[in-house]
Design a protein around this motif. Structure first.
Motif, PDB file in Angstrom:
ATOM      1  N   SER A   1      24.995   5.000  -5.400  1.00 55.09           N
ATOM      2  CA  SER A   1      23.631   4.557  -5.649  1.00 55.09           C
ATOM      3  C   SER A   1      22.778   4.715  -4.403  1.00 55.09           C
ATOM      4  CB  SER A   1      23.618   3.074  -6.065  1.00 55.09           C
ATOM      5  OG  SER A   1      22.315   2.609  -6.257  1.00 55.09           O
ATOM      6  N   GLY A   2      21.518   5.135  -4.576  1.00 58.33           N
ATOM      7  CA  GLY A   2      20.608   5.362  -3.472  1.00 58.33           C
ATOM      8  C   GLY A   2      19.830   4.127  -3.118  1.00 58.33           C
ATOM      9  N   GLY A   3      18.860   4.320  -2.206  1.00 56.08           N
ATOM     10  CA  GLY A   3      18.027   3.226  -1.725  1.00 56.08           C
ATOM     11  C   GLY A   3      16.926   2.869  -2.692  1.00 56.08           C
ATOM     12  N   ALA A   4      16.051   1.990  -2.232  1.00 56.84           N
ATOM     13  CA  ALA A   4      15.022   1.436  -3.105  1.00 56.84           C
ATOM     14  C   ALA A   4      13.756   2.240  -3.130  1.00 56.84           C
ATOM     15  CB  ALA A   4      14.701  -0.002  -2.665  1.00 56.84           C
ATOM     16  N   ASP A   5      13.454   2.995  -2.079  1.00 58.53           N
ATOM     17  CA  ASP A   5      12.152   3.668  -2.002  1.00 58.53           C
ATOM     18  C   ASP A   5      12.318   5.134  -1.668  1.00 58.53           C
ATOM     19  OD1 ASP A   5      10.453   1.431  -2.473  1.00 58.53           O
ATOM     20  OD2 ASP A   5      10.952   0.692  -0.507  1.00 58.53           O
TER      21      ASP A   5
ATOM     22  N   ALA B   1      -5.475   6.697   6.088  1.00 62.93           N
ATOM     23  CA  ALA B   1      -6.463   6.464   5.034  1.00 62.93           C
ATOM     24  C   ALA B   1      -5.920   5.497   3.993  1.00 62.93           C
ATOM     25  CB  ALA B   1      -6.858   7.783   4.378  1.00 62.93           C
ATOM     26  N   ILE B   2      -4.632   5.629   3.661  1.00 59.76           N
ATOM     27  CA  ILE B   2      -4.000   4.727   2.701  1.00 59.76           C
ATOM     28  C   ILE B   2      -3.993   3.298   3.229  1.00 59.76           C
ATOM     29  CG2 ILE B   2      -1.768   4.145   1.631  1.00 59.76           C
ATOM     30  CD1 ILE B   2      -1.278   7.223   1.491  1.00 59.76           C
ATOM     31  N   ARG B   3      -3.602   3.127   4.493  1.00 59.90           N
ATOM     32  CA  ARG B   3      -3.586   1.779   5.062  1.00 59.90           C
ATOM     33  C   ARG B   3      -4.990   1.186   5.093  1.00 59.90           C
ATOM     34  NH1 ARG B   3      -0.370  -0.055  10.393  1.00 59.90           N
ATOM     35  NH2 ARG B   3       1.300   0.092   8.833  1.00 59.90           N
ATOM     36  N   LEU B   4      -5.971   1.966   5.490  1.00 54.83           N
ATOM     37  CA  LEU B   4      -7.339   1.464   5.567  1.00 54.83           C
ATOM     38  C   LEU B   4      -7.822   1.013   4.193  1.00 54.83           C
ATOM     39  CD1 LEU B   4      -9.686   1.101   7.578  1.00 54.83           C
ATOM     40  CD2 LEU B   4     -10.457   3.408   6.955  1.00 54.83           C
TER      41      LEU B   4
ATOM     42  N   PHE C   1       6.086   7.959  -3.118  1.00 53.19           N
ATOM     43  CA  PHE C   1       6.052   7.814  -1.672  1.00 53.19           C
ATOM     44  C   PHE C   1       6.347   6.364  -1.277  1.00 53.19           C
ATOM     45  CE2 PHE C   1       3.052   8.071   2.215  1.00 53.19           C
ATOM     46  CZ  PHE C   1       4.052   8.561   3.034  1.00 53.19           C
ATOM     47  N   GLY C   2       7.401   6.174  -0.471  1.00 53.83           N
ATOM     48  CA  GLY C   2       7.842   4.830  -0.146  1.00 53.83           C
ATOM     49  C   GLY C   2       6.855   4.014   0.658  1.00 53.83           C
ATOM     50  N   GLU C   3       5.903   4.671   1.322  1.00 58.24           N
ATOM     51  CA  GLU C   3       4.943   3.943   2.139  1.00 58.24           C
ATOM     52  C   GLU C   3       3.976   3.100   1.309  1.00 58.24           C
ATOM     53  OE1 GLU C   3       4.752   3.461   5.305  1.00 58.24           O
ATOM     54  OE2 GLU C   3       6.136   4.959   6.130  1.00 58.24           O
ATOM     55  N   TYR C   4       3.781   3.428   0.027  1.00 53.90           N
ATOM     56  CA  TYR C   4       2.864   2.616  -0.780  1.00 53.90           C
ATOM     57  C   TYR C   4       3.342   1.164  -0.836  1.00 53.90           C
ATOM     58  CZ  TYR C   4       1.449   7.235  -2.547  1.00 53.90           C
ATOM     59  OH  TYR C   4       1.042   8.539  -2.660  1.00 53.90           O
ATOM     60  N   ALA C   5       4.596   0.979  -1.226  1.00 48.41           N
ATOM     61  CA  ALA C   5       5.132  -0.375  -1.337  1.00 48.41           C
ATOM     62  C   ALA C   5       5.158  -1.061   0.019  1.00 48.41           C
ATOM     63  CB  ALA C   5       6.533  -0.342  -1.942  1.00 48.41           C
TER      64      ALA C   5
ATOM     65  N   GLU D   1      10.014  -3.649   6.888  1.00 48.12           N
ATOM     66  CA  GLU D   1      10.937  -2.682   7.478  1.00 48.12           C
ATOM     67  C   GLU D   1      10.351  -1.288   7.344  1.00 48.12           C
ATOM     68  OE1 GLU D   1      13.809  -2.138   3.540  1.00 48.12           O
ATOM     69  OE2 GLU D   1      14.508  -3.318   5.253  1.00 48.12           O
ATOM     70  N   ARG D   2      10.889  -0.346   8.095  1.00 46.72           N
ATOM     71  CA  ARG D   2      10.479   1.045   7.991  1.00 46.72           C
ATOM     72  C   ARG D   2      11.072   1.657   6.723  1.00 46.72           C
ATOM     73  NH1 ARG D   2       6.518   1.723  11.564  1.00 46.72           N
ATOM     74  NH2 ARG D   2       6.947   3.963  11.691  1.00 46.72           N
ATOM     75  N   VAL D   3      10.501   2.772   6.284  1.00 46.98           N
ATOM     76  CA  VAL D   3      11.055   3.470   5.121  1.00 46.98           C
ATOM     77  C   VAL D   3      11.459   4.883   5.545  1.00 46.98           C
ATOM     78  CG1 VAL D   3       9.706   2.125   3.491  1.00 46.98           C
ATOM     79  CG2 VAL D   3       8.779   4.271   4.337  1.00 46.98           C
ATOM     80  N   PRO D   4      12.446   5.476   4.859  1.00 41.46           N
ATOM     81  CA  PRO D   4      12.913   6.814   5.243  1.00 41.46           C
ATOM     82  C   PRO D   4      11.918   7.904   4.849  1.00 41.46           C
ATOM     83  CG  PRO D   4      14.071   6.048   3.289  1.00 41.46           C
ATOM     84  CD  PRO D   4      13.244   4.897   3.767  1.00 41.46           C
TER      85      PRO D   4
END
Length: 360
Positions: free
Chosen positions: A356-360, A85-88, A107-111, A12-15
């Motif tokens: 309570s907030g989200g996960a990332d 660069a992170i994805r690569l 940063f939520g994109e890592y997970a 899924e996408r992250v905010p």
């Protein structure tokens, strides 16, 4: 090197921060409100040159990026933004079934990127990540460090980062260091560490106020450098991004002025947020501040600030944060509008408890 199809279907996408409404003063995205003088003419010339494909060697961009972080031009891998660069790097380091050490909150994109490779993120408190010993690292194919960390703003101490990098080497763990906001500090880049297992990701568009340009790069040595260079997409930077990126990276006076302004304004804004709004504000070396608003409602604070034309980041979407907002540091006039909006929001929100907030 490919993403795991099943992980894509269940992902899924992250905010993120950033608001498309141009009429609002946006403090939810941590970008410089200023750009270097001359970028318009550089862009105009690059647009005309865009009638041809880019020069895929990117020699000038590599030279400028290498000088900026203190490495050799051959170590620079051009990418369309830091996230590319992170994805690569993750495509290179991870296979389905692997574990990756990921800081939290961060940063939520890592997970998300770890999941997309079919791997599993193993979360560890961002403040204690650099204390992880070799025994834990041996079970992880990749470890991620964000410095300064997003959203807390804490920067890794260079000696501690170097020691952690050495332990990653002993464990045969790839170390990915995300330095998206390191340009706002005087700290040295991990690109200067002489380890073949270290990959650095840089985003230059935040520091230079051009996030929509999508320009960044990875830095690596040895076999990992060779693998990244082979795996990167052809024409990985458009001509405008490559030329503007090279130009901006050489604007030393602009970088110095930005660092001085952000340092001064960050201290002033932090004091006001603590004394006038009653927030518990995390120490930061980044162009943003993470604020614990206590028992007041994050939702109501966000809504009230928006009613006054100001957008701040809902930080409850970061893993482990339930009563937090994040605010960017802009110039003095804009920061004063932020403070006025938040003081009004505090009067409106009262003492309502947070959910309570989200996960990332």
């Amino acid at each position: 090197m490919t993403m795991d199809p099943e992980s894509i279907r269940t992902g899924e996408r992250v905010p993120h921060g950033g608001d498309p409404d141009q009429s609002l003063l946006d403090f939810s995205a941590n970008t410089n409100p200023r750009t270097p003088d001359g970028v318009e003419s550089v862009y105009a010339e690059a647009l005309e040159a865009s009638r041809r494909y880019p020069d895929d060697s990117y020699a000038d961009f590599r030279d400028a990026a290498a000088a900026f972080v203190g490495c050799e031009p051959a170590q620079i891998i051009p990418t369309p933004g830091g996230l590319a660069a992170i994805r690569l790097a993750m495509e290179l380091a991870l296979e389905p079934g692997d574990d990756a050490l990921v800081p939290a909150p961060s940063f939520g994109e890592y997970a998300r990127e770890v999941h997309l490779q079919g791997a599993t993120p193993q979360y560890i408190d961002a403040d204690s990540l650099l204390e992880v010993e070799t025994s834990l690292l041996e079970s992880c194919a990749l470890a991620v460090v964000c410095t300064p960390n997003n959203p807390t703003g804490a920067a890794a101490e260079p000696d501690a980062l170097a020691a952690f990098a050495a332990r990653c080497g002993d464990a045969e763990t790839t170390l990915l260091v995300d330095e998206a906001f390191l340009g706002y500090t005087d700290l040295p880049s991990a690109a200067q560490l002489e380890h073949d297992h270290v990959i650095v990701a840089r985003s230059l568009t935040k520091l230079f106020g051009l996030p929509g340009l999508r320009a960044g790069f990875a830095v690596a040595r040895g076999d990992r450098r060779d693998d990244l260079e082979i795996a990167r997409r052809a024409w990985s930077l458009g001509t405008p991004a490559a030329r503007l990126g090279a130009y901006c990276l050489r604007q030393n006076a602009f970088v110095r002025e930005t660092r001085e302004r952000v340092t001064s304004e960050r201290a002033r804004v932090r004091e006001a947020l603590e004394t006038e709004c009653g927030f518990d504000v995390h120490p930061s070396e980044a162009p943003y501040l993470l604020c614990d608003v206590g028992e007041r409602s994050v939702t109501e604070i966000l809504a009230s600030a928006r009613d006054t034309g100001v957008v701040v980041r809902d930080a409850t979407t970061f893993r482990g944060l339930e009563s937090h907002i994040r605010v960017a540091i802009k110039d003095r006039e804009a920061n004063d509008q932020l403070l006025a909006a938040l003081e009004t929001a505090m009067d409106v929100s009262g003492g309502t408890s947070n959910s309570s907030g989200g996960a990332d």
